[in-house]
Design a protein around this motif. Structure first.
Motif, PDB file in Angstrom:
ATOM      1  N   LEU A   1       0.824  -1.213   0.000  1.00 32.51           N
ATOM      2  CA  LEU A   1       0.000   0.000   0.000  1.00 32.51           C
ATOM      3  C   LEU A   1       0.858   1.263   0.000  1.00 32.51           C
ATOM      4  N   THR A   2       1.965   1.231   0.722  1.00 32.70           N
ATOM      5  CA  THR A   2       2.870   2.377   0.733  1.00 32.70           C
ATOM      6  C   THR A   2       3.481   2.590  -0.648  1.00 32.70           C
ATOM      7  N   TRP A   3       3.865   1.509  -1.271  1.00 35.24           N
ATOM      8  CA  TRP A   3       4.444   1.590  -2.611  1.00 35.24           C
ATOM      9  C   TRP A   3       3.416   2.137  -3.605  1.00 35.24           C
ATOM     10  N   ALA A   4       2.167   1.645  -3.515  1.00 36.88           N
ATOM     11  CA  ALA A   4       1.120   2.103  -4.425  1.00 36.88           C
ATOM     12  C   ALA A   4       0.784   3.573  -4.180  1.00 36.88           C
ATOM     13  N   ALA A   5       0.795   3.991  -2.922  1.00 36.35           N
ATOM     14  CA  ALA A   5       0.488   5.391  -2.611  1.00 36.35           C
ATOM     15  C   ALA A   5       1.582   6.316  -3.136  1.00 36.35           C
ATOM     16  N   GLY A   6       2.803   5.849  -3.159  1.00 42.79           N
ATOM     17  CA  GLY A   6       3.905   6.663  -3.661  1.00 42.79           C
ATOM     18  C   GLY A   6       3.800   6.948  -5.141  1.00 42.79           C
ATOM     19  N   PHE A   7       3.204   6.036  -5.895  1.00 37.86           N
ATOM     20  CA  PHE A   7       3.087   6.214  -7.338  1.00 37.86           C
ATOM     21  C   PHE A   7       1.729   6.722  -7.773  1.00 37.86           C
ATOM     22  N   SER A   8       0.821   6.949  -6.840  1.00 38.63           N
ATOM     23  CA  SER A   8      -0.521   7.361  -7.233  1.00 38.63           C
ATOM     24  C   SER A   8      -0.665   8.869  -7.379  1.00 38.63           C
TER      25      SER A   8
ATOM     26  N   LEU B   1       5.910  -8.434  -9.764  1.00 42.30           N
ATOM     27  CA  LEU B   1       5.653  -8.026  -8.380  1.00 42.30           C
ATOM     28  C   LEU B   1       4.681  -8.971  -7.684  1.00 42.30           C
ATOM     29  N   LEU B   2       3.646  -9.420  -8.388  1.00 44.96           N
ATOM     30  CA  LEU B   2       2.721 -10.382  -7.794  1.00 44.96           C
ATOM     31  C   LEU B   2       3.409 -11.718  -7.532  1.00 44.96           C
ATOM     32  N   GLY B   3       4.282 -12.125  -8.429  1.00 42.04           N
ATOM     33  CA  GLY B   3       5.031 -13.366  -8.224  1.00 42.04           C
ATOM     34  C   GLY B   3       5.914 -13.290  -6.989  1.00 42.04           C
ATOM     35  N   VAL B   4       6.594 -12.180  -6.812  1.00 38.53           N
ATOM     36  CA  VAL B   4       7.442 -12.003  -5.631  1.00 38.53           C
ATOM     37  C   VAL B   4       6.585 -11.985  -4.366  1.00 38.53           C
ATOM     38  N   LEU B   5       5.448 -11.292  -4.420  1.00 42.82           N
ATOM     39  CA  LEU B   5       4.551 -11.230  -3.265  1.00 42.82           C
ATOM     40  C   LEU B   5       4.009 -12.609  -2.906  1.00 42.82           C
ATOM     41  N   LEU B   6       3.566 -13.372  -3.896  1.00 42.45           N
ATOM     42  CA  LEU B   6       3.060 -14.726  -3.637  1.00 42.45           C
ATOM     43  C   LEU B   6       4.165 -15.637  -3.113  1.00 42.45           C
ATOM     44  N   TYR B   7       5.365 -15.487  -3.620  1.00 48.86           N
ATOM     45  CA  TYR B   7       6.487 -16.285  -3.133  1.00 48.86           C
ATOM     46  C   TYR B   7       6.775 -15.963  -1.669  1.00 48.86           C
ATOM     47  N   LEU B   8       6.753 -14.690  -1.307  1.00 50.00           N
ATOM     48  CA  LEU B   8       6.994 -14.309   0.085  1.00 50.00           C
ATOM     49  C   LEU B   8       5.898 -14.831   1.004  1.00 50.00           C
ATOM     50  N   ILE B   9       4.658 -14.804   0.554  1.00 51.88           N
ATOM     51  CA  ILE B   9       3.566 -15.330   1.371  1.00 51.88           C
ATOM     52  C   ILE B   9       3.711 -16.831   1.563  1.00 51.88           C
ATOM     53  N   SER B  10       4.026 -17.562   0.500  1.00 55.82           N
ATOM     54  CA  SER B  10       4.196 -19.011   0.645  1.00 55.82           C
ATOM     55  C   SER B  10       5.402 -19.338   1.517  1.00 55.82           C
ATOM     56  N   LEU B  11       6.454 -18.558   1.402  1.00 56.11           N
ATOM     57  CA  LEU B  11       7.634 -18.768   2.239  1.00 56.11           C
ATOM     58  C   LEU B  11       7.306 -18.506   3.706  1.00 56.11           C
ATOM     59  N   ASP B  12       6.486 -17.494   3.969  1.00 54.52           N
ATOM     60  CA  ASP B  12       6.060 -17.207   5.341  1.00 54.52           C
ATOM     61  C   ASP B  12       5.247 -18.370   5.913  1.00 54.52           C
TER      62      ASP B  12
END
Length: 92
Positions: free
Chosen positions: A12-19, A69-80
């Motif tokens: 959300l912080t990243w998205a707010a920075g580019f919005s 970015l979605l791939g990295v996010l999904l990978y981090l969630i599965s790793l968690d």
């Protein structure tokens, strides 16, 4: 579960920075003040971006970036999840 909250906050912080709107800065030589404009001068337009937007290729670039970015996010969630499962097994 804490990792999901941190990832959501980061996303959300990243998205707010580019919005926000893009703002170009120009300086006036006579008064030495900075003027802010919502439109860039015609002389400083980026030809590559205009050409890619005109040809429709900019959407491919955006799609690739979003998928990475979605791939990295999904990978981090599965790793968690895997780390959480291993921690629970270690406690028992």
């Amino acid at each position: 579960m804490k990792m999901h909250k941190w990832l959501l906050v980061l996303l959300l912080t990243w998205a707010a920075g580019f919005s926000g709107p893009a703002v170009a800065q120009t300086t006036s030589e006579a008064t030495s003040t900075v003027e802010y404009s919502s439109q860039a001068p015609a002389s400083s337009s980026i030809e590559m971006a205009d050409m890619m937007r005109r040809d429709g290729k900019i959407y491919i670039v955006v799609a690739v970036l979003v998928s990475v970015l979605l791939g990295v996010l999904l990978y981090l969630i599965s790793l968690d999840k895997k780390i959480g499962r291993l921690e629970r097994e270690l406690r028992q």
